[in-house]
Design a protein around this motif. Structure first.
Motif, PDB file in Angstrom:
ATOM      1  N   THR A  20       0.834  -1.204   0.000  1.00  0.00           N
ATOM      2  CA  THR A  20       0.000   0.000   0.000  1.00  0.00           C
ATOM      3  C   THR A  20       0.869   1.255   0.000  1.00  0.00           C
ATOM      4  OG1 THR A  20      -1.747  -1.161   1.195  1.00  0.00           O
ATOM      5  CG2 THR A  20      -1.833   1.240   1.220  1.00  0.00           C
ATOM      6  N   MET A  21       1.891   1.255   0.832  1.00  0.00           N
ATOM      7  CA  MET A  21       2.761   2.420   0.950  1.00  0.00           C
ATOM      8  C   MET A  21       3.529   2.666  -0.344  1.00  0.00           C
ATOM      9  SD  MET A  21       3.573   4.820   2.926  1.00  0.00           S
ATOM     10  CE  MET A  21       4.533   6.034   2.035  1.00  0.00           C
ATOM     11  N   THR A  22       3.993   1.612  -0.990  1.00  0.00           N
ATOM     12  CA  THR A  22       4.709   1.758  -2.262  1.00  0.00           C
ATOM     13  C   THR A  22       3.789   2.341  -3.328  1.00  0.00           C
ATOM     14  OG1 THR A  22       6.193  -0.062  -1.714  1.00  0.00           O
ATOM     15  CG2 THR A  22       5.994   0.517  -4.047  1.00  0.00           C
ATOM     16  N   ALA A  23       2.562   1.822  -3.406  1.00  0.00           N
ATOM     17  CA  ALA A  23       1.595   2.353  -4.372  1.00  0.00           C
ATOM     18  C   ALA A  23       1.300   3.816  -4.086  1.00  0.00           C
ATOM     19  CB  ALA A  23       0.307   1.534  -4.336  1.00  0.00           C
ATOM     20  N   PHE A  24       1.181   4.159  -2.816  1.00  0.00           N
ATOM     21  CA  PHE A  24       0.906   5.534  -2.415  1.00  0.00           C
ATOM     22  C   PHE A  24       2.030   6.461  -2.869  1.00  0.00           C
ATOM     23  CE2 PHE A  24       0.729   9.132   0.430  1.00  0.00           C
ATOM     24  CZ  PHE A  24      -0.620   9.327   0.650  1.00  0.00           C
ATOM     25  N   LEU A  25       3.262   6.098  -2.555  1.00  0.00           N
ATOM     26  CA  LEU A  25       4.413   6.933  -2.883  1.00  0.00           C
ATOM     27  C   LEU A  25       4.613   7.072  -4.391  1.00  0.00           C
ATOM     28  CD1 LEU A  25       6.959   8.531  -2.225  1.00  0.00           C
ATOM     29  CD2 LEU A  25       8.149   6.348  -1.933  1.00  0.00           C
ATOM     30  N   LEU A  26       4.554   5.965  -5.114  1.00  0.00           N
ATOM     31  CA  LEU A  26       4.753   6.025  -6.564  1.00  0.00           C
ATOM     32  C   LEU A  26       3.661   6.837  -7.249  1.00  0.00           C
ATOM     33  CD1 LEU A  26       5.915   2.365  -7.314  1.00  0.00           C
ATOM     34  CD2 LEU A  26       7.325   4.442  -7.197  1.00  0.00           C
ATOM     35  N   SER A  27       2.436   6.660  -6.800  1.00  0.00           N
ATOM     36  CA  SER A  27       1.321   7.380  -7.400  1.00  0.00           C
ATOM     37  C   SER A  27       1.388   8.873  -7.093  1.00  0.00           C
ATOM     38  CB  SER A  27       0.011   6.780  -6.892  1.00  0.00           C
ATOM     39  OG  SER A  27      -1.081   7.389  -7.500  1.00  0.00           O
ATOM     40  N   ALA A  28       1.749   9.225  -5.863  1.00  0.00           N
ATOM     41  CA  ALA A  28       1.869  10.645  -5.508  1.00  0.00           C
ATOM     42  C   ALA A  28       2.955  11.311  -6.341  1.00  0.00           C
ATOM     43  CB  ALA A  28       2.172  10.788  -4.015  1.00  0.00           C
ATOM     44  N   THR A  29       4.064  10.617  -6.512  1.00  0.00           N
ATOM     45  CA  THR A  29       5.172  11.165  -7.303  1.00  0.00           C
ATOM     46  C   THR A  29       4.773  11.300  -8.771  1.00  0.00           C
ATOM     47  OG1 THR A  29       6.729  10.139  -5.765  1.00  0.00           O
ATOM     48  CG2 THR A  29       7.603  10.853  -7.901  1.00  0.00           C
ATOM     49  N   ALA A  30       4.135  10.271  -9.307  1.00  0.00           N
ATOM     50  CA  ALA A  30       3.724  10.291 -10.716  1.00  0.00           C
ATOM     51  C   ALA A  30       2.675  11.366 -10.978  1.00  0.00           C
ATOM     52  CB  ALA A  30       3.198   8.926 -11.132  1.00  0.00           C
ATOM     53  N   ALA A  31       1.714  11.519 -10.059  1.00  0.00           N
ATOM     54  CA  ALA A  31       0.678  12.542 -10.248  1.00  0.00           C
ATOM     55  C   ALA A  31       1.300  13.933 -10.227  1.00  0.00           C
ATOM     56  CB  ALA A  31      -0.396  12.420  -9.180  1.00  0.00           C
ATOM     57  N   GLY A  32       2.217  14.156  -9.294  1.00  0.00           N
ATOM     58  CA  GLY A  32       2.903  15.442  -9.248  1.00  0.00           C
ATOM     59  C   GLY A  32       3.683  15.700 -10.530  1.00  0.00           C
TER      60      GLY A  32
END
Length: 195
Positions: A20-32
Motif C-alpha cells: 500500500t505504501m509503495t503504491a501511495f508513494l509512486l502514485s503521488a510522485t507520478a501525479a505530481g
C-alpha cells in the motif's frame, strides 16, 4: 488519512503495508510529475521568453503572498475535501494507496494545508519547460507521498493513540518550519532576481 495507512491499519484490513505504501508513494510522485509536465509546458508558452530574473521576482512575490495567507487565521484557500475513506473497505491496498497518493500528489484534489502548494504549482509554470515542471512537482508529490511513513512504527492501538498526540504536538513546529521555508525561498528568489 495518515492514521489509516499504518502497519496496524493495514493488518486489520488484511492488506500489506509495504504494498500500500509503495503504491501511495509512486502514485503521488507520478501525479505530481504529470501535473508539473503540463504546467511546465503551459509555462513554456507563457513564460518562455520572460527573463529568468523576472521569473524569480514573481516567485519571490508568490512566496510572500503565500506566507501572508498562511499567517492569517483559518485554512488556506482551496478544496476542503478529504480522500474517500470508504475505499479502505472496498478496494485492495494497492488500489486505495495509488488513489490516495495520486490525489495528494496532484495537490489540489484534497485539503490544501498551506498556500505553499500554490507556490509549487507556480514554480512549475515559471520553470518554462515540461521536464523541469515535472521534476519540481514530482519532488512535491514525493514529499507528500512520504508522509504516511511518519506512522510506519504504529503496530498496536496504544501506539496509534500516542502517535496522534505527537502528530498534534508537531503541527505548530511544522507550520513554523513551513513559514520559515517560504520566507527563505522568497529571499533566495528575490536575491537571484535582482542581481
Amino acid at each position: 488519512m495518515l492514521a489509516s495507512i499504518t502497519p496496524l491499519g493495514e493488518r486489520g484490513r488484511h492488506r500489506s503495508y509495504p504494498v500500500t505504501m509503495t503504491a501511495f508513494l509512486l502514485s503521488a510522485t507520478a501525479a505530481g510529475a504529470a501535473l508539473g509536465a503540463v504546467l511546465g509546458a503551459i509555462g513554456s508558452l507563457i513564460a518562455g521568453g520572460v527573463p529568468g530574473s523576472a521569473r524569480l521576482v514573481v516567485l519571490a512575490v508568490a512566496c510572500a503572498v503565500a506566507l501572508a495567507i498562511d499567517l492569517r487565521p483559518g485554512p488556506a484557500p482551496g478544496p476542503h475535501r478529504q480522500v474517500d475513506e470508504r475505499w479502505l473497505d472496498r478496494y485492495r491496498g494497492w488500489v486505495y494507496g495509488a488513489g490516495y497518493g495520486a490525489q495528494l500528489g496532484f495537490g489540489l484534489a484534497t485539503v490544501v494545508s498551506s498556500a505553499a502548494t500554490y507556490v509549487a504549482l507556480l514554480a512549475a509554470v515559471l520553470s518554462g519547460g515540461a521536464g523541469t515542471g515535472a521534476l519540481i512537482l514530482a519532488v512535491y508529490g514525493a514529499a507528500r507521498g512520504l508522509t504516511p511513513l511518519l506512522a510506519a512504527g504504529v503496530r498496536r492501538p496504544e501506539q496509534l493513540m500516542a502517535w496522534h498526540a505527537r502528530f498534534l504536538a508537531w503541527r505548530r513546529p511544522f507550520g513554523l518550519a513551513g513559514r520559515a521555508a517560504l520566507l527563505g525561498l522568497a529571499a533566495i528568489a528575490l536575491a537571484g532576481g535582482v542581481r
